[in-house]
Write a protein that holds these residues in place. Sequence first.
Motif, mmCIF file in Angstrom:
data_model
loop_
_atom_site.group_PDB
_atom_site.id
_atom_site.type_symbol
_atom_site.label_atom_id
_atom_site.label_comp_id
_atom_site.label_asym_id
_atom_site.label_seq_id
_atom_site.Cartn_x
_atom_site.Cartn_y
_atom_site.Cartn_z
ATOM 1 N N LEU A 1 -9.981 2.512 11.193
ATOM 2 C CA LEU A 1 -8.840 3.304 11.665
ATOM 3 C C LEU A 1 -8.043 3.829 10.474
ATOM 4 O O LEU A 1 -7.706 5.024 10.407
ATOM 5 N N LEU A 2 -7.731 2.931 9.533
ATOM 6 C CA LEU A 2 -6.949 3.333 8.365
ATOM 7 C C LEU A 2 -7.702 4.369 7.531
ATOM 8 O O LEU A 2 -7.111 5.347 7.062
ATOM 9 N N ALA A 3 -9.010 4.164 7.358
ATOM 10 C CA ALA A 3 -9.797 5.089 6.544
ATOM 11 C C ALA A 3 -9.870 6.474 7.190
ATOM 12 O O ALA A 3 -9.701 7.501 6.514
ATOM 13 N N GLU A 4 -10.110 6.506 8.500
ATOM 14 C CA GLU A 4 -10.247 7.783 9.197
ATOM 15 C C GLU A 4 -8.944 8.573 9.178
ATOM 16 O O GLU A 4 -8.957 9.803 9.126
ATOM 17 N N ARG A 5 -7.813 7.869 9.214
ATOM 18 C CA ARG A 5 -6.509 8.534 9.204
ATOM 19 C C ARG A 5 -5.928 8.654 7.798
ATOM 20 O O ARG A 5 -4.813 9.142 7.635
ATOM 21 N N GLU A 6 -6.677 8.193 6.809
ATOM 22 C CA GLU A 6 -6.243 8.207 5.409
ATOM 23 C C GLU A 6 -4.884 7.531 5.263
ATOM 24 O O GLU A 6 -3.938 8.074 4.672
ATOM 25 N N LEU A 7 -4.813 6.306 5.767
ATOM 26 C CA LEU A 7 -3.573 5.546 5.754
ATOM 27 C C LEU A 7 -3.699 4.311 4.870
ATOM 28 O O LEU A 7 -4.787 3.772 4.669
ATOM 29 N N THR A 8 -2.574 3.859 4.377
ATOM 30 C CA THR A 8 -2.486 2.671 3.540
ATOM 31 C C THR A 8 -1.786 1.556 4.308
ATOM 32 O O THR A 8 -0.708 1.772 4.884
ATOM 33 N N LEU A 9 -2.389 0.380 4.339
ATOM 34 C CA LEU A 9 -1.767 -0.771 4.976
ATOM 35 C C LEU A 9 -0.558 -1.196 4.156
ATOM 36 O O LEU A 9 -0.671 -1.477 2.959
ATOM 37 N N ARG A 10 0.612 -1.270 4.787
ATOM 38 C CA ARG A 10 1.849 -1.644 4.097
ATOM 39 C C ARG A 10 2.076 -3.147 4.224
ATOM 40 O O ARG A 10 2.893 -3.609 5.010
ATOM 41 N N SER A 11 1.356 -3.921 3.424
ATOM 42 C CA SER A 11 1.505 -5.378 3.500
ATOM 43 C C SER A 11 2.904 -5.818 3.094
ATOM 44 O O SER A 11 3.368 -6.888 3.484
ATOM 45 N N ASP A 12 3.602 -4.965 2.311
ATOM 46 C CA ASP A 12 4.952 -5.308 1.870
ATOM 47 C C ASP A 12 5.969 -5.264 3.001
ATOM 48 O O ASP A 12 7.097 -5.747 2.844
ATOM 49 N N LEU A 13 5.599 -4.700 4.151
ATOM 50 C CA LEU A 13 6.505 -4.673 5.301
ATOM 51 C C LEU A 13 6.469 -5.980 6.086
ATOM 52 O O LEU A 13 7.282 -6.182 6.990
ATOM 53 N N LEU A 14 5.525 -6.851 5.759
ATOM 54 C CA LEU A 14 5.418 -8.149 6.425
ATOM 55 C C LEU A 14 6.065 -9.225 5.556
ATOM 56 O O LEU A 14 5.726 -9.375 4.380
ATOM 57 N N LEU A 15 7.001 -9.961 6.125
ATOM 58 C CA LEU A 15 7.701 -11.029 5.421
ATOM 59 C C LEU A 15 7.177 -12.372 5.913
ATOM 60 O O LEU A 15 7.386 -12.731 7.082
ATOM 61 N N PRO A 16 6.462 -13.129 5.090
ATOM 62 C CA PRO A 16 5.935 -14.427 5.547
ATOM 63 C C PRO A 16 7.067 -15.385 5.862
ATOM 64 O O PRO A 16 8.033 -15.494 5.102
ATOM 65 N N TRP A 17 6.935 -16.092 6.993
ATOM 66 C CA TRP A 17 8.039 -16.941 7.455
ATOM 67 C C TRP A 17 7.636 -18.415 7.574
ATOM 68 O O TRP A 17 8.311 -19.294 7.060
ATOM 69 N N SER A 18 6.549 -18.715 8.279
ATOM 70 C CA SER A 18 6.194 -20.121 8.492
ATOM 71 C C SER A 18 4.741 -20.226 8.946
ATOM 72 O O SER A 18 4.076 -19.214 9.184
ATOM 73 N N ARG A 19 4.294 -21.456 9.077
ATOM 74 C CA ARG A 19 2.936 -21.739 9.528
ATOM 75 C C ARG A 19 2.979 -22.918 10.498
ATOM 76 O O ARG A 19 3.607 -23.940 10.211
ATOM 77 N N TRP A 20 2.326 -22.764 11.634
ATOM 78 C CA TRP A 20 2.341 -23.791 12.679
ATOM 79 C C TRP A 20 0.914 -24.116 13.125
ATOM 80 O O TRP A 20 0.092 -23.213 13.267
ATOM 81 N N ILE A 21 0.649 -25.387 13.377
ATOM 82 C CA ILE A 21 -0.643 -25.810 13.913
ATOM 83 C C ILE A 21 -0.432 -26.457 15.276
ATOM 84 O O ILE A 21 0.411 -27.349 15.438
#
Length: 277
Positions: free
Chosen positions: A154-174
């Motif tokens: 999807l990203l390649a076909e639309r020539e888009l860049t994934l904005r990983s910087d828009l995701l703020l890691p918060w926690s991890r749960w099991i």
Amino acid sequence: MSLDRGFFPAPPALVEHARRFADSGGVAATPKVAATVLLLRPAGTGFEVYMIRRHSAMVFGGVHAFVGGGVDASDSRTDLRWAGPDAAEWGRRLGLTPEAAQAVVCAAAREVFEEAGVLLAGPTADSVVGDVSSDDWEAVRAALVQRRLHFADLLAERELTLRSDLLLPWSRWITPEFEPRRFDTYFFAALLPAGQRTRDVSGEADQTEWVRPEDVIARLHAAEITMLPPTLITLQQVAAAGDLDGVARAAARRQVATPLRPRLEQPADGPARFVLE
């Protein structure tokens, strides 16, 4: 139900389920790696969070939760344009190998698009696409849900860049061992991109809403809704941040690699409750 008290009342149905698991000598399932995202948007001097109520027939059905789901094999694709921290930095933050960390981040972005119609990607490393609610975009989203299209494609076909910087890691749960389906879930926060809007497109939800964290916590206390400990605790934590800038500052300080493990405790002098390990 305060986080400071360190324990949380357990719904009777879960208590009975845990008892049956213990009585049968059940073997714990291996947790599936997953990603969950708290979508946030400004509201007055504070903010709102996007919440869904999962269909009763689903695992954890009937509870209020955030958008998210399991990591898919396609999330490990490396042939994509990427902005923000690289895979090695994400690995250090999440306590994973670079490859596994990239898959978790991709899963988070993919699930937000699949379940809420919000795309955390743009034509450049410092931009985000605008409205993605047209019929054309909806066809793309449906193809992604049905796995006729992979997120990297999807990203390649639309020539888009994934904005990983828009995701703020918060926690991890099991998930506790007595659950038949268990997840090792990484929680992220993300601000709703300007020009985009959430849409009730998830087949997994029967209700969606934007709501202030403190308001949904009040509804929980009034027994109007049901939430599991990870959702409740995360809402309390982001509410305590005060505003969106506070959420970003808090996220930068959080230790995400060490998982939280709710354990069911049944004291002789009181009701069953979840305790964090």
